[in-house]
Design a protein around this motif. Structure first.
Motif, PDB file in Angstrom:
ATOM      1  N   LYS A 197       4.794   0.627  13.438  1.00 20.02           N
ATOM      2  CA  LYS A 197       4.203   1.685  14.270  1.00 20.02           C
ATOM      3  C   LYS A 197       3.206   2.521  13.472  1.00 20.02           C
ATOM      4  O   LYS A 197       3.397   2.766  12.284  1.00 20.02           O
ATOM      5  N   TRP A 198       2.164   2.960  14.160  1.00 18.73           N
ATOM      6  CA  TRP A 198       1.169   3.786  13.472  1.00 18.73           C
ATOM      7  C   TRP A 198       1.559   5.252  13.542  1.00 18.73           C
ATOM      8  O   TRP A 198       2.146   5.708  14.515  1.00 18.73           O
ATOM      9  N   HIS A 199       1.220   5.959  12.500  1.00 12.72           N
ATOM     10  CA  HIS A 199       1.510   7.392  12.416  1.00 12.72           C
ATOM     11  C   HIS A 199       0.240   8.209  12.637  1.00 12.72           C
ATOM     12  O   HIS A 199       0.215   9.147  13.395  1.00 12.72           O
ATOM     13  N   GLN A 257      -1.565  -4.403  -3.147  1.00 15.33           N
ATOM     14  CA  GLN A 257      -0.411  -3.506  -3.071  1.00 15.33           C
ATOM     15  C   GLN A 257      -0.593  -2.267  -3.951  1.00 15.33           C
ATOM     16  O   GLN A 257      -1.294  -2.359  -4.947  1.00 15.33           O
ATOM     17  N   PRO A 258       0.094  -1.156  -3.662  1.00 18.27           N
ATOM     18  CA  PRO A 258       0.960  -0.889  -2.510  1.00 18.27           C
ATOM     19  C   PRO A 258       0.246  -0.164  -1.358  1.00 18.27           C
ATOM     20  O   PRO A 258       0.813   0.701  -0.716  1.00 18.27           O
ATOM     21  N   HIS A 259      -0.995  -0.518  -1.102  1.00 14.00           N
ATOM     22  CA  HIS A 259      -1.744   0.040   0.033  1.00 14.00           C
ATOM     23  C   HIS A 259      -1.075  -0.364   1.351  1.00 14.00           C
ATOM     24  O   HIS A 259      -0.433  -1.402   1.419  1.00 14.00           O
ATOM     25  N   VAL A 260      -1.273   0.443   2.369  1.00 19.28           N
ATOM     26  CA  VAL A 260      -0.756   0.106   3.702  1.00 19.28           C
ATOM     27  C   VAL A 260      -1.592  -0.985   4.363  1.00 19.28           C
ATOM     28  O   VAL A 260      -2.764  -1.112   4.033  1.00 19.28           O
ATOM     29  N   PRO A 261      -1.040  -1.743   5.277  1.00 18.26           N
ATOM     30  CA  PRO A 261       0.362  -1.816   5.665  1.00 18.26           C
ATOM     31  C   PRO A 261       1.168  -2.552   4.584  1.00 18.26           C
ATOM     32  O   PRO A 261       0.697  -3.540   4.027  1.00 18.26           O
ATOM     33  N   ARG A 262       2.332  -2.050   4.280  1.00 19.38           N
ATOM     34  CA  ARG A 262       3.132  -2.632   3.200  1.00 19.38           C
ATOM     35  C   ARG A 262       4.000  -3.733   3.777  1.00 19.38           C
ATOM     36  O   ARG A 262       4.916  -3.468   4.556  1.00 19.38           O
ATOM     37  N   THR A 263       3.660  -4.946   3.395  1.00 21.35           N
ATOM     38  CA  THR A 263       4.285  -6.114   4.026  1.00 21.35           C
ATOM     39  C   THR A 263       4.785  -7.073   2.953  1.00 21.35           C
ATOM     40  O   THR A 263       4.173  -8.116   2.716  1.00 21.35           O
ATOM     41  N   PRO A 264       5.880  -6.724   2.295  1.00 22.35           N
ATOM     42  CA  PRO A 264       6.387  -7.629   1.260  1.00 22.35           C
ATOM     43  C   PRO A 264       6.772  -8.978   1.852  1.00 22.35           C
ATOM     44  O   PRO A 264       7.176  -9.053   3.011  1.00 22.35           O
ATOM     45  N   ASN A 317       3.096   8.344   3.140  1.00 22.51           N
ATOM     46  CA  ASN A 317       2.698   8.026   4.514  1.00 22.51           C
ATOM     47  C   ASN A 317       1.181   7.972   4.590  1.00 22.51           C
ATOM     48  O   ASN A 317       0.510   8.998   4.604  1.00 22.51           O
ATOM     49  N   ASP A 318       0.625   6.778   4.633  1.00 22.12           N
ATOM     50  CA  ASP A 318      -0.831   6.658   4.731  1.00 22.12           C
ATOM     51  C   ASP A 318      -1.239   6.122   6.107  1.00 22.12           C
ATOM     52  O   ASP A 318      -2.275   5.486   6.251  1.00 22.12           O
ATOM     53  N   GLY A 319      -0.376   6.371   7.099  1.00 16.03           N
ATOM     54  CA  GLY A 319      -0.800   6.044   8.456  1.00 16.03           C
ATOM     55  C   GLY A 319       0.145   5.168   9.256  1.00 16.03           C
ATOM     56  O   GLY A 319      -0.099   4.896  10.419  1.00 16.03           O
ATOM     57  N   TYR A 320       1.223   4.698   8.634  1.00 16.42           N
ATOM     58  CA  TYR A 320       2.226   3.908   9.362  1.00 16.42           C
ATOM     59  C   TYR A 320       3.614   4.493   9.106  1.00 16.42           C
ATOM     60  O   TYR A 320       3.871   5.045   8.025  1.00 16.42           O
ATOM     61  N   TYR A 321       4.489   4.299  10.066  1.00 16.34           N
ATOM     62  CA  TYR A 321       5.899   4.621   9.839  1.00 16.34           C
ATOM     63  C   TYR A 321       6.498   3.439   9.073  1.00 16.34           C
ATOM     64  O   TYR A 321       6.713   2.368   9.640  1.00 16.34           O
TER      65      TYR A 321
END
Ligand code: NG6
Ligand code: CA
Length: 497
Positions: A197-199, A257-264, A317-321
């Motif tokens: 979800k976006w913040h 990484q670790p820029h958003v979206p963080r998707t390991p 929090n750089d824009g996503y939950y």
């Protein structure tokens, strides 16, 4: 023959150069820099086996300006286009400008970039279905395997030497940062389609269940899988090393990484206990270890200078939950520093910074002030190139651990605002705008009066001495103006879009 390392380094037969560049990795995110809850054994190995800089700086507190400065050796505030770029932005490096890869290429190096670009492509009117140019190939890279901008911006595709990878010509790509394409879902209108979800921001096109910045249509077969990005960039970087091991090479490995979206990747999920932000740092650290293993297996470690750093400071929090705030626990991504990404306070630009060369650089900690802007001239000195840029200074001996005499003064930038570091002192001129960006919860450094801090006594920038040390204040103002010119504190308002 001299016994000085810097001298020896020059005599060495064209050592390979690898720059490993993380995205938004904070000063306190790394074990060697004091993190305890976050485990970064591979970065720590480089830090402990090389020169670990405690005063190492990115040129800016955001990505595009720092990357511009890293590659060109020019302060980003000299280029009005060096701001956070949209995925459709034109190339901001002049193709006539000197860059690290160009300088090395002139000296017989093969040059490659794998990872995040974010310096613009083409002339601002790119047809993503044709050869895209100018881009990395035109500013010095023989090989380029990149994402255009950021992981949160469209187009969400890989581009290899100007061509979108895996593109089906029957499903052409369209990208716009202004308007959505007819009938395409968005993060804003279709929350039911989202797995993340976006913040704030990040509510345009949806790719892989993740809402992005910007609109994109088509290119289904070309779209990246976020969770595979780290493995993909790593394997391209490894392939590059193997393909060019018999010639001097320069690899710019720009991790996402670790820029958003963080998707390991699923195998890193839950590994940090800090949610996706921590997990992708663990993943990035693993990638760095794997890259080192490749260099070692290919017998290249003794002939390769490795520089590791980050493009700007940390943000939660750089824009996503994504639980970055909720699961942080005791971890302090900025370490002892104040601020973070976007900030003129130290954590915006002071980042992990390591130089490593097995058998050549003696392990040490260095308090010398060094900036990524100096890599151009320092690497030029390494390979015997006369190339220079206006702002880059040769500190090869400092990077080699032979000297502790780094910069006396350095201009720091954050979203077009600038500050002066001189010796132990920092001067932040008054800037309009909020003191705190409440979206990201970071203190930006804006204040109505001058801020003057002595970092030696006050690394956390808590005691503003502007009122009590007028003499220093005036001295700093004079120095600042001599570098930056008159009107140095007049800037556009900060906008995060
Ligand atoms: C900001 C984005 C942020 C990030 C940043 C660039 C919003 C609200 N925020 O504008 O998420 O993408 O740009 O980060 O869109 S950087 O590390 O590439 O500079
Ligand atoms: Ca960044």
């Amino acid at each position: 023959m001299s016994c000085n390392s810097a001298e020896q380094a020059k005599e060495e037969k064209q050592p390979n150069v690898v720059i490993i560049y993380a995205d938004d990795l904070g000063y306190g995110d790394v074990g060697a820099y004091g993190a305890t809850a976050m485990k970064t054994p591979n970065i720590d190995k480089l830090a402990k086996g090389g020169v670990q800089f405690t005063n190492g700086y990115a040129s800016s507190a955001t990505c595009s300006p720092s990357r511009y400065a890293l590659l060109t050796g020019m302060y980003p505030w000299r280029n009005k286009n060096a701001k956070i770029l949209a995925g459709t932005a034109p190339l901001i490096i002049d193709i006539a400008q000197i860059t690290i890869p160009k300088m090395l290429r002139e000296k017989g190096y093969h040059t490659g970039i794998v990872g995040k670009w974010h310096l613009g492509l083409g002339d601002g009117n790119v047809d993503w279905n044709q050869h895209i140019s100018p881009g990395p190939n035109e500013v010095g890279f023989d090989y380029a395997y990149i994402m255009a901008a950021t992981q949160d911006r469209v187009p969400t595709v890989y581009i290899e030497n100007g061509m979108v990878e895996n593109l089906d010509p029957n499903d052409p790509i369209d990208v716009s940062y202004k308007n959505n394409f007819e009938g395409e879902p968005t993060g804003k209108n279709n929350p039911e389609m989202l797995k993340m979800k976006w913040h704030h921001g990040h509510n345009n096109s949806i790719v892989n269940g993740i809402p992005r910045i910007g609109y994109m249509k088509g290119g289904e077969t070309a779209k990246w899988i976020d969770e595979d990005m780290a493995d993909n960039f790593l394997s391209k970087a490894q392939e590059y090393i193997k393909a060019h091991k018999n010639e001097p090479f320069f690899l710019y490995y720009a991790l996402q990484q670790p820029h958003v979206p963080r998707t390991p990747h699923p195998r890193f999920e839950g590994k940090s206990g800090m949610g996706p932000r921590g997990d992708v740092i663990v993943e990035a650290d693993w990638c760095i270890g794997e890259l080192m293993n490749t260099l070692e297996a290919e017998g290249l470690l003794e002939n390769t200078l490795i520089i590791l750093s980050s493009d700007n400071g940390p943000v939660l929090n750089d824009g996503y939950y994504d639980d970055a705030v909720e699961k942080l626990g005791d971890h302090t991504p900025a370490g002892v520093l104040r601020g973070g990404k976007y900030s003129l306070f130290e954590a915006g630009t002071r980042v992990p910074f390591i130089s490593f060369w097995k058998g050549r650089i003696q392990p040490a900690t260095s308090d010398a002030i060094v900036s990524q802007i100096d890599l151009l001239s320092s690497l030029a000195a390494l390979v015997g190139s006369e190339s220079a840029s206006r702002d880059s200074k040769d500190f090869l001996d400092v990077f080699m651990g032979e000297s502790q005499q780094g910069r006396d003064e350095l201009i720091l930038e954050a979203t077009t605002r600038t500050a002066l570091r001189k010796g132990d002192w920092i001067l932040i001129p008054p800037y309009k705008g909020p003191a705190l960006n409440t979206w990201v919860n970071i203190e930006l450094g804006n204040a109505s009066d001058y801020q003057l801090y002595n970092l030696k006594d006050d690394i956390g920038e808590q005691n503003n001495l502007a009122e009590t040390n007028k003499e220093k204040l005036e001295e700093m103002k004079t120095s600042f103006e001599s570098i930056r010119g008159e009107g140095y504190n007049k800037v556009e308002k900060l906008e995060l879009k």
